[in-house]
Scaffold this active site. Sequence first.
Site, PDB file in Angstrom:
ATOM      1  N   THR A 402     -49.584 -50.724  -9.626  1.00 54.76           N
ATOM      2  CA  THR A 402     -49.956 -50.182  -8.318  1.00 54.76           C
ATOM      3  C   THR A 402     -51.459 -49.933  -8.215  1.00 54.76           C
ATOM      4  O   THR A 402     -52.022 -50.014  -7.123  1.00 54.76           O
ATOM      5  CB  THR A 402     -49.200 -48.870  -8.053  1.00 54.76           C
ATOM      6  OG1 THR A 402     -49.525 -47.913  -9.063  1.00 54.76           O
ATOM      7  CG2 THR A 402     -47.693 -49.100  -8.056  1.00 54.76           C
ATOM      8  N   ASP A 403     -52.109 -49.632  -9.320  1.00 58.09           N
ATOM      9  CA  ASP A 403     -53.543 -49.350  -9.307  1.00 58.09           C
ATOM     10  C   ASP A 403     -54.331 -50.612  -8.930  1.00 58.09           C
ATOM     11  O   ASP A 403     -55.181 -50.588  -8.041  1.00 58.09           O
ATOM     12  CB  ASP A 403     -53.971 -48.839 -10.682  1.00 58.09           C
ATOM     13  CG  ASP A 403     -55.127 -47.850 -10.614  1.00 58.09           C
ATOM     14  OD1 ASP A 403     -55.481 -47.416  -9.504  1.00 58.09           O
ATOM     15  OD2 ASP A 403     -55.660 -47.500 -11.682  1.00 58.09           O
ATOM     16  N   ASP A 404     -54.063 -51.708  -9.635  1.00 52.49           N
ATOM     17  CA  ASP A 404     -54.729 -52.965  -9.293  1.00 52.49           C
ATOM     18  C   ASP A 404     -54.382 -53.398  -7.885  1.00 52.49           C
ATOM     19  O   ASP A 404     -55.246 -53.888  -7.148  1.00 52.49           O
ATOM     20  CB  ASP A 404     -54.330 -54.051 -10.291  1.00 52.49           C
ATOM     21  CG  ASP A 404     -55.190 -54.018 -11.535  1.00 52.49           C
ATOM     22  OD1 ASP A 404     -56.259 -54.650 -11.531  1.00 52.49           O
ATOM     23  OD2 ASP A 404     -54.803 -53.353 -12.504  1.00 52.49           O
TER      24      ASP A 404
END
Length: 661
Positions: A402-404
């Site tokens: 989810t961060d990328d």
Amino acid sequence: MTATTDGSAGAMGPLAAAATTTHHTGALAPDLDEAAARAAERAVEHLLARQDAEGWWKGDLETNVTMDAEDLLLRQFLGILDTGTSRAAALHIRRGQREDGAWATFYGGPGEVSATIEAYVALRLAGDPPEAPHMARAAAWVRGHGGIASARVFTRIWLALFGWWRWEDLPELPPELLFLPKWFPLNIYDFGCWARQTIVPLTVVSAKRPVRPAPFPLDELHTDPARPNPPRPLAPVVGWDGLFQRLDKALHVYHRVAPRALRRTAMNLAARWIVERQENDGCWGGIQPPAVYSVIALHLLGYDLQHPVMRAGLESLDRFAVWNEDGSRMIEACQSPVWDTCLATIALADAGLPPDHPALVKAAGWMLDEEVGRTGDWAVRRPGLPPGGWAFEFHNDNYPDTDDTAEVVLALRRVRHPEPARVEAAVARGVRWTLGMQSRDGAWGAFDADNTSVLPNKLPFCDFGEVIDPPSADVTAHVVEMLAYEGLAEDPRTRRGVEWLLAHQEPNGAWFGRWGVNHVYGTGSVLPALTAAGLPVSHPAIRRAVDWLGATQNEDGGWGEDLRSYSDPAWIGRGASTASQTAWALIALLAAGERASEPVRRGVAWLAATQREDGSWDEPYFTGTGFPWDFSINYHLYRQVFPLTALGRYVHGEPSPAKER
């Protein structure tokens, strides 16, 4: 204010030198805006020159010498270690030794037992004699810190492969673990994806207990060679530690009586699980440790080195090697092209590069090609959720995160791509997938949803760092910021994320940084998210964070936070000023409307003053986090992209959803 200012300033241009001189006399340079603009221009030129012809950026990902040592141990185990590789690795390993003989796990950090043992063994494999002064110092340091018996489990597993440690003295990890259903405690999906990918092959290694002939003894690393593993009392049975210690004893008994057919079936299941998760380039999850143990496990199960799976796996490990001009060889634990590319795109756009600039268009095209289009392990907790999003590495379709995904969406929105419909479709899939990965508490973990069981961290085997993937402030903040830019600031799911962030602010006003060091990173992530989601800069949570950043600014105008802040609260907000951490603080303060404040102007002056003539910054300190305290990272591109982002926002103003859409 703290006064830890031992960071290197690097080369300075005339404007930067002027800014530094006036700063140290207590005044602010009147031409600071001009100095910031020129620094940003130089940084843009530097970053553009580093772009690959295909459109991506990737800086070296530096960790610690255990990666290099374990690479040599793997090759020794497989019988393929050559003198050229060992000589090159030894050059890199020797360079990291401290004066006291030990090796640290991050720049400027204290000596660490496991890293020192593994470095020592690697140098022995490379031919360094134990009586050499640097080796004798290392061995004495190890003995003085408890010897091999005090090393982590993973280190002792490597030693057991050569008979330097008894398998019977290691925690048991039976392959029958794979039979546990997904709802049962301690099933493999209770572990974070990085731990899961490592544990599954290690169940095979634990069951097989192989021992290769040791090329030399290691008695000099024991406090008492006659008693290498002194007995230790068990913890009280009433606690988790005592319970799991006794469970481990029972599993050791089970190892001796395990039905052969059942064990064979379990190991075959593990082999199938491993092979099914091998990426197209031969790696596993895009990270080195699972690849190393997967190769060992499959080899123990009869896969010869010429088998396509093994050949591809070994070739992928070779691609983790960074060869330096002096002939030394460093092994990256992972490679970060997607992460580096989206951050570089954001930095360049925020520094004023036109949205249709060829470099940005090429980067966007490459990122679009990297979208993950198939289901991975995340679907165990989110069945039926359509795939989408992006991973961290070149190849890692099993584990997008989810961060990328959040940062890639933010980057794509800054580019005017010639195929807008393609961008819209990819962004829509990424947003849908990210929303579907929200945990029950309203926040987001990196790779899995609701990966919050406390039990995996209690296992005697799991002493190597964080093994679960609970929601974190920095990841949640990036997702909230992205959703706000997508016009979803008022969506109930976004508001739940905002509420979670507000509830998890530390008493000092900062936020904990899970994937970056540490509270400076967490706070630098959260404030832009809160303001993007509509919180006024006068909100009490934002003011507390601003006050904390002001109080922790170093005397030289920069910010820094040592990795020891993860284990020692006295280090929170304290450390030598670094380019990336100063940029995170500035990004937070600029989002909070503090452009004209003294802390911002002093921080900008520090960035301008410490910039090198080529537009880059120097940063030997580790500001990235793999596992808090246990595994630290120096992302070599952080020192370029984050200062440029901060300077760009100082010069051109804050980005906003209206500007980007």
